[in-house]
Design a protein around this motif. Sequence first.
Motif, short mmCIF file in Angstrom:
data_model
loop_
_atom_site.label_atom_id
_atom_site.label_comp_id
_atom_site.label_asym_id
_atom_site.label_seq_id
_atom_site.Cartn_x
_atom_site.Cartn_y
_atom_site.Cartn_z
N MET A 1 6.85 -5.02 9.16
CA MET A 1 7.46 -4.24 8.11
C MET A 1 7.07 -4.88 6.56
N LEU A 2 7.23 -6.37 6.65
CA LEU A 2 7.11 -6.95 5.48
C LEU A 2 5.57 -6.88 5.25
N ASN A 3 4.55 -6.97 6.02
CA ASN A 3 3.15 -6.83 6.00
C ASN A 3 2.81 -5.61 5.25
N THR A 4 3.39 -4.56 5.73
CA THR A 4 3.10 -3.18 5.33
C THR A 4 3.65 -3.19 3.74
N ILE A 5 4.80 -3.79 3.41
CA ILE A 5 5.30 -3.75 1.78
C ILE A 5 4.27 -4.37 1.19
N LEU A 10 0.03 -4.44 -3.00
CA LEU A 10 -1.34 -5.06 -3.36
C LEU A 10 -2.43 -4.04 -3.59
N ARG A 11 -2.21 -2.96 -2.93
CA ARG A 11 -2.84 -1.72 -2.88
C ARG A 11 -2.51 -1.17 -4.48
N SER A 41 -5.09 -15.06 -3.01
CA SER A 41 -6.60 -15.04 -2.20
C SER A 41 -6.31 -15.64 -0.70
N LEU A 42 -5.23 -16.11 -0.51
CA LEU A 42 -5.00 -16.66 0.83
C LEU A 42 -4.40 -15.73 1.62
N LEU A 43 -4.13 -14.18 1.40
CA LEU A 43 -3.63 -13.39 2.30
C LEU A 43 -4.73 -12.65 3.18
N ASN A 44 -4.46 -12.60 4.29
CA ASN A 44 -5.76 -12.02 5.26
C ASN A 44 -5.96 -10.60 4.56
#
Length: 112
Positions: A1-5, A10-11, A41-44
């Motif tokens: 859920m956190l990844n989706t947020i 970012l989008r 920039s460290l985010l996959n």
Amino acid sequence: MLNTIIHLRLREAFELLKRRLEEEPYLGYLGAGIFVTGGCSLLNGIDNLASEIFEVPANLTHAQAAWGVTSAVENPQFSTAIGLVKFAQVMHTDRPPRRFGRLIGKIFSGKR
């Protein structure tokens, strides 16, 4: 859920930036593409997202080696600060250097 947020925020940030760039004639100057730096920039997958939104190649980058302890400043989290310091250094090459040594000496010696 956190990844989706995080992905959606970012989008949204990239889409807002793209709209802002489209208001001015800047988007046409992105021939080399988008360069993503800093802690984000460290985010996959951030490079793929940027490339998708801006429709140009996206590259991850970091600050080039600087003075002193390089392992600490090679972390992308510090690239914005290092870039600003380097920019200020280039912009102020015609100014005489300040005399911080005397000031610091006065502070530590207790003299005024």
